[in-house]
Write an enzyme that holds these catalytic residues in place. Structure first.
Site, PDB file in Angstrom:
ATOM      1  N   GLU A 156       0.802  -1.234   0.000  1.00 55.73           N
ATOM      2  CA  GLU A 156       0.000   0.000   0.000  1.00 55.73           C
ATOM      3  C   GLU A 156       0.834   1.283   0.000  1.00 55.73           C
ATOM      4  O   GLU A 156       0.536   2.212   0.756  1.00 55.73           O
ATOM      5  CB  GLU A 156      -0.939   0.010   1.212  1.00 55.73           C
ATOM      6  CG  GLU A 156      -1.927  -1.122   1.177  1.00 55.73           C
ATOM      7  CD  GLU A 156      -2.772  -1.211   2.429  1.00 55.73           C
ATOM      8  OE1 GLU A 156      -3.968  -1.457   2.285  1.00 55.73           O
ATOM      9  OE2 GLU A 156      -2.244  -1.050   3.541  1.00 55.73           O
TER      10      GLU A 156
HETATM   11  C1  NGO Z   1      -3.838  -4.806   4.678  1.00 57.96           C
HETATM   12  C2  NGO Z   1      -2.944  -3.651   5.011  1.00 57.96           C
HETATM   13  C3  NGO Z   1      -2.760  -3.474   6.520  1.00 57.96           C
HETATM   14  C4  NGO Z   1      -4.104  -3.565   7.242  1.00 57.96           C
HETATM   15  C5  NGO Z   1      -4.751  -4.882   6.889  1.00 57.96           C
HETATM   16  C6  NGO Z   1      -6.092  -5.026   7.574  1.00 57.96           C
HETATM   17  C7  NGO Z   1      -1.699  -5.377   4.276  1.00 57.96           C
HETATM   18  C8  NGO Z   1      -0.584  -6.208   3.846  1.00 57.96           C
HETATM   19  N1  NGO Z   1      -1.699  -4.077   4.410  1.00 57.96           N
HETATM   20  O1  NGO Z   1      -2.893  -5.893   4.634  1.00 57.96           O
HETATM   21  O2  NGO Z   1      -2.162  -2.235   6.770  1.00 57.96           O
HETATM   22  O3  NGO Z   1      -3.883  -3.495   8.628  1.00 57.96           O
HETATM   23  O4  NGO Z   1      -4.928  -5.021   5.512  1.00 57.96           O
HETATM   24  O5  NGO Z   1      -6.738  -6.218   7.264  1.00 57.96           O
END
Ligand code: NGO
Length: 537
Positions: free
Chosen positions: A347
């Site tokens: 992200e």
């Molecule tokens: C995503 C995000 C995290 C969140 C999570 C919540 C990843 C790899 N990045 O997973 O920052 O906490 O979802 O389910």
């Protein structure tokens, strides 16, 4: 190898009204009258989680008694490790049985016997367990195998053995042989200690729970927007300031290096490798808030206690960014006995693609420079994963072309599909904790898929293993951890350990149900899924 297990749905406590109980009572009277062994109170040999590779029931049970001795002969390093494991098991058994259960280096054929050796084909984690009237003998090429054999033995004993006060017994282990080894080398659980901080004691408690199911990797998500949780001597404000809060504005916290070493020691004694993660270039608000120079505009943002993602980024063009990464990775690598260092990479919505690729090149090189293997979330496959890097898949479809291509080019994958084994997903719309961006994840949904066939056009050989991440935006206590991890974490463990031939929902739900009383005895809070036939429900 041998007969695949098909554990029968027996061994559950007698319950219900007298009419329902009558046939069972008559049956036991007949058994007593005929002199046949009464096996009702014995857990059937295959009724454990994860399902073992091979089970051959037969012969008389072993009964742990006041005379039982735990024998671990040998003076090698491996033998000493096995004795540590034996002492741990004795620590569980002594209060509930009331027996002394001494652990001795003296050889012998009776009692609980742990031996190094046997079939080397069982590998570093495999073992064989033979149970008969005279002994339970566990034999394995390595201490890890003996450790896992002991976890099997523990599950074969009645759930009441987990209690802290003396219980009535008898303490029978069904007769026969289990020959067992894992399907995948990497069987992980991740704990997000950044969104909410969890103390060393809370981490240890979760470690105890994961080792029951032969999990061998603990991934700690040590940094994120909301908190930096590990002391770094060369950048002290990361922990002292960046670690000073958490989601919702609570006090947060961080691990000193000694705290962290204590977690490592505890994990190593339980055959767990710890994978530390410093998430970058996104998910870095806590670091950016701690040091103004890490920001492109030179201005430190405030600490963040919300739950948005994707708004922060290290400053890719600045040299100081790489001094920072070098220091952090060096100090963390020095602390880390394990092979892996996780650099996140998910992200990075505030980083351009070009910057992301350039950044990941540099960050991966630093990890290599300090002798560790790179792990990254699967977005790393959109950059240029270095040779040997591992990508952790957290999508929901298994079809992303860059992941497929990376696997083809040799990048190994750890699978954490969010709609299957993200342990922070709600079970259903009424679950009071957790998130639901990947859907609701009931127990069957979580268990019923094959990691070996999950990623499009990718053979099982590209899969290093599985991991159940537990993100903590909504979780702040051990009860919260347990309610979300149980009963799904044992499913992750089974996906990682059991052979594909043993994968069967009907068998699994029965074996899982038998774990309920064990969790109750251990004080583990769990979700009573209606999909699982819990005893007494
Ligand atoms: C995503 C995000 C995290 C969140 C999570 C919540 C990843 C790899 N990045 O997973 O920052 O906490 O979802 O389910």
């Amino acid at each position: 190898m041998g007969v695949p297990p098909s554990p029968p749905p027996q061994g559950r406590p007698v319950e219900g009204n007298l009419v329902r109980r009558l046939p069972k009572l008559l049956c036991s009277l007949l058994l007593v009258a005929s002199g046949a062994p009464d096996t009702r109170s014995v857990t059937p040999l295959g009724q454990i989680v994860p399902a073992p590779a091979s089970v051959r029931p037969g012969g008389e049970p072993y009964v742990i008694s006041a005379r039982t001795v735990i024998r671990v002969p040998g003076q090698s390093r491996e033998a000493r490790k096995a004795r540590t494991a034996a002492e741990q098991l004795a620590g569980v058994l002594r209060p509930s049985t009331g027996y002394r259960l001494p652990v001795t280096t003296r050889g012998g054929r009776d009692g609980i016997v742990l031996k190094l050796g046997g079939d080397r084909g069982l590998g570093a984690e495999g073992y064989r367990l033979d149970s008969s009237r005279a002994s339970v003998t566990i034999i394995a090429p390595k201490a890890a195998g003996l450790f896992y054999g002991l976890q099997t033995l523990r599950q074969l004993l009645p759930a009441s053995v987990e209690k802290a006060e003396r219980q009535p017994g008898p303490w029978k282990v069904a007769g026969g042989t289990i020959t067992d080894e894992p399907r995948f080398a990497y069987r992980g659980a991740m704990l997000d200690v950044s969104r909410h901080f969890f103390t060393v004691e809370q981490v240890k408690r979760y470690i105890d729970q994961m080792t029951l199911y032969k999990i061998n990797t603990l991934h700690l998500h040590l940094s994120d927007d909301q908190g930096w949780r590990i002391a770094v001597d060369s950048w002290p404000r990361l922990a002292t300031y960046g670690g000073s809060t958490q989601v919702g504005g609570g006090p947060g916290g961080y691990y000193t290096k000694d705290d962290y070493r204590e977690i490592l020691r505890y994990a190593a004694d339980r055959q767990l490798e710890v994978v530390p993660e410093i998430d970058m270039p996104g998910h870095t608000n806590a670091a950016l808030a701690s040091y103004a120079e890490l920001n492109c505009n030179g201005v430190a943002p405030p600490l963040y206690t919300g739950t948005d993602v994707g708004f922060s980024s290290l400053c890719v063009p600045k040299d100081v960014t790489y001094d920072f990464i070098d220091d952090v990775v060096r100090e963390l690598a020095e602390l880390t006995p394990g092979r892996y260092l996780h650099i996140g990479g998910d992200e990075a919505h505030s980083t351009s693609h070009e910057d992301y690729v350039a950044f990941m090149d540099k960050a991966q090189a630093v990890v290599g420079k300090y002798g560790k293997t790179v792990v990254g979330w699967h977005q790393l496959t959109g950059a240029k994963p270095v040779k040997g890097a591992v990508a952790q898949y957290w999508g929901t479809a298994g079809t992303e072309q860059e992941v497929v291509d990376a696997a083809k080019a040799g990048t190994k994958l750890v699978l954490s599909p969010a709609n299957r084994i993200y342990l922070d997903m709600k079970y259903n719309e009424n679950t009071p904790l957790g998130l639901s961006w990947a859907g609701y994840v009931e127990v069957r949904q979580s268990y019923d898929w094959d990691p070996g066939a999950y990623i499009k056009d990718t053979p099982s050989s590209a899969i290093l293993g599985v991991e159940g991440p537990l993100w903590s935006e909504t979780l702040s206590t051990s009860d919260h951890i347990e309610f979300m991890a149980f009963p799904r974490l044992p499913g992750v463990a089974e996906l990682g350990w059991a052979p594909p031939s043993a994968h069967d929902w009907e068998s699994y739900r029965t074996r899982l149900a038998a774990q309920g009383p064990r969790w109750e005895a251990l004080g583990i809070d769990y979700y009573r899924s209606p999909q699982v036939p819990w005893p007494g429900k």
